[in-house]
Write a protein that holds these residues in place. Structure first.
Motif, mmCIF file in Angstrom:
data_model
loop_
_atom_site.group_PDB
_atom_site.id
_atom_site.type_symbol
_atom_site.label_atom_id
_atom_site.label_comp_id
_atom_site.label_asym_id
_atom_site.label_seq_id
_atom_site.Cartn_x
_atom_site.Cartn_y
_atom_site.Cartn_z
ATOM 1 N N TRP A 1 51.159 104.305 118.200
ATOM 2 C CA TRP A 1 50.176 104.264 119.285
ATOM 3 C C TRP A 1 48.773 103.937 118.762
ATOM 4 O O TRP A 1 48.009 103.196 119.389
ATOM 5 C CB TRP A 1 50.142 105.602 120.028
ATOM 6 C CG TRP A 1 51.144 105.697 121.130
ATOM 7 C CD1 TRP A 1 52.272 106.457 121.164
ATOM 8 C CD2 TRP A 1 51.105 104.986 122.370
ATOM 9 N NE1 TRP A 1 52.955 106.273 122.340
ATOM 10 C CE2 TRP A 1 52.265 105.371 123.112
ATOM 11 C CE3 TRP A 1 50.236 104.062 122.938
ATOM 12 C CZ2 TRP A 1 52.548 104.861 124.371
ATOM 13 C CZ3 TRP A 1 50.520 103.552 124.206
ATOM 14 C CH2 TRP A 1 51.654 103.957 124.903
ATOM 15 N N TYR B 1 48.713 100.362 118.021
ATOM 16 C CA TYR B 1 48.760 99.621 119.280
ATOM 17 C C TYR B 1 47.369 99.511 119.910
ATOM 18 O O TYR B 1 46.966 98.425 120.358
ATOM 19 C CB TYR B 1 49.722 100.302 120.251
ATOM 20 C CG TYR B 1 49.720 99.706 121.637
ATOM 21 C CD1 TYR B 1 50.325 98.486 121.888
ATOM 22 C CD2 TYR B 1 49.113 100.382 122.700
ATOM 23 C CE1 TYR B 1 50.319 97.940 123.166
ATOM 24 C CE2 TYR B 1 49.108 99.841 123.976
ATOM 25 C CZ TYR B 1 49.718 98.624 124.202
ATOM 26 O OH TYR B 1 49.701 98.084 125.460
ATOM 27 N N TRP B 2 46.629 100.611 119.921
ATOM 28 C CA TRP B 2 45.301 100.573 120.516
ATOM 29 C C TRP B 2 44.311 99.798 119.655
ATOM 30 O O TRP B 2 43.421 99.113 120.177
ATOM 31 C CB TRP B 2 44.792 101.986 120.772
ATOM 32 C CG TRP B 2 45.454 102.608 121.969
ATOM 33 C CD1 TRP B 2 46.347 103.640 122.000
ATOM 34 C CD2 TRP B 2 45.301 102.187 123.325
ATOM 35 N NE1 TRP B 2 46.775 103.890 123.273
ATOM 36 C CE2 TRP B 2 46.142 103.019 124.120
ATOM 37 C CE3 TRP B 2 44.546 101.201 123.960
ATOM 38 C CZ2 TRP B 2 46.233 102.877 125.501
ATOM 39 C CZ3 TRP B 2 44.641 101.061 125.344
ATOM 40 C CH2 TRP B 2 45.476 101.896 126.085
ATOM 41 N N ASN C 1 44.978 96.289 120.479
ATOM 42 C CA ASN C 1 44.419 95.909 121.771
ATOM 43 C C ASN C 1 42.908 95.725 121.717
ATOM 44 O O ASN C 1 42.359 94.858 122.402
ATOM 45 C CB ASN C 1 44.779 96.966 122.824
ATOM 46 C CG ASN C 1 46.119 96.700 123.478
ATOM 47 O OD1 ASN C 1 46.254 95.831 124.329
ATOM 48 N ND2 ASN C 1 47.138 97.431 123.045
#
Length: 327
Positions: free
Chosen positions: A79, A82-83, A86
């Motif tokens: 996670w 992932y951020w 992004n």
């Protein structure tokens, strides 16, 4: 683009498509240079985000077992990555969108004003406009966030009061899409306003909202067609390229060829997006009888290149232009 101001006022849905394609094909050399330099990387970043996001979600789903602490730690790490990914994607997509918008809008305006323009000159405007265009983009992102939150609240209240209904869901979805199309047109016009006028941020969005009045159906119709094509291309890419081996069983060579075709078409579509929003801006300005005379526009564009010295108030399209001295 040889139409007079009076002609531009009468241009409708198909006319904007015609003017846009004519502009691109008439000045294909510089648009190809802009496309390969700025819009192609924008497309690659856009598609890479789709691919990598799906990989992250598949991996996090595989590691979501609550009984394994190692899997839980891996999921937290995934996670985090992932951020971070992004944030990187958001930064790159903003940078390339900003650069593409600035250069394409300037080029289309130069064509409209009969100004000779080359790629090297076009790139010189970026330092002049990126800050104010970035401010407008920030307000666009904030507006989009608020709009989505409001839609979630309305959906929650509707389901709490009336319960889950397929008809209610469809109605909310239709209203959401219509609102999003309208806001998209306002945002597109605000971006052009930021480049071609001395307005930025929230004021640029207010000006975009004012300009779209009277051409709302035309603008929303264009946005609907372009976003429909975008959705279709993304669907084809996911079905035949990203998941081509699992869903359609395509051989690798066919997936590669379809992927290349999707990249080319998406790149051309992104170029068309920006060209059409600039043409729509000129049409809306003429519709509202705001002067976009070629001499005033030429003066404004020349000021970007330091070819013109403007005294007094800054140039503002739609208002009397101050005298300019050639240097």
């Amino acid at each position: 683009m040889d139409s007079t101001e009076e002609d531009m006022k009468l241009v409708g849905f198909f006319g904007i498509f015609k003017h846009s394609f004519k502009t691109i094909f008439s000045w294909n050399k510089i648009f190809v240079q802009i496309t390969l330099t700025l819009i192609l990387p924008l497309t690659v970043v856009y598609l890479a985000h789709t691919e990598i996001s799906d990989l992250f979600f598949w991996r996090m789903e595989d590691n979501s077992s609550p009984s394994d602490s190692n899997n839980q730690n891996t999921t937290v790490t995934d996670w985090l990555y992932y951020w971070l990914f992004n944030i990187l994607y958001f930064t790159l997509i903003t940078v390339f969108s900003l650069l593409s918008t600035a250069t394409v809008v300037f080029t289309v305006a130069s064509v409209y004003s009969d100004r000779d323009v080359v790629f090297r000159q076009v790139m010189k405007i970026v330092p002049q406009v990126w800050k104010k265009l970035l401010l407008t983009f920030v307000f666009i992102y904030i507006t989009l966030f608020i709009y989505n939150v409001m839609n979630d609240v309305v959906t929650f209240i509707s389901r709490s009061v009336f319960g889950y209904s397929i008809y209610g869901t469809v109605i909310i979805l239709i209203l959401y899409v219509l609102g999003l199309l309208y806001l998209t047109v306002v945002w597109q016009l605000a971006s052009v306003v930021t480049v071609l006028e001395n307005i930025r941020g929230f004021n640029a969005m207010k000006k975009g909202k004012m300009l779209v009045n009277g051409k709302k159906i035309v603008g929303m119709g264009i946005a609907f067609v372009l976003y429909g094509i975008l959705l279709g291309l993304i669907t084809v890419y996911q079905l035949f390229v990203e998941f081509g081996d699992e869903i359609s069983g395509l051989a690798t060579i066919w997936r590669v060829l379809i992927g290349i075709l999707c990249v080319i078409l998406l790149t051309m579509l992104f170029l068309l997006f920006i060209v059409m929003q600039t043409v729509l801006y000129l049409v809306c300005k003429s519709y509202h009888r705001e002067a976009v005379d070629k001499l005033g526009l030429l003066t404004f564009l020349s000021a970007y290149m330091a070819e013109t010295v403007v005294y007094g108030e800054e140039i503002q399209l739609g208002k009397p232009q101050p005298p300019a001295e050639q240097v």
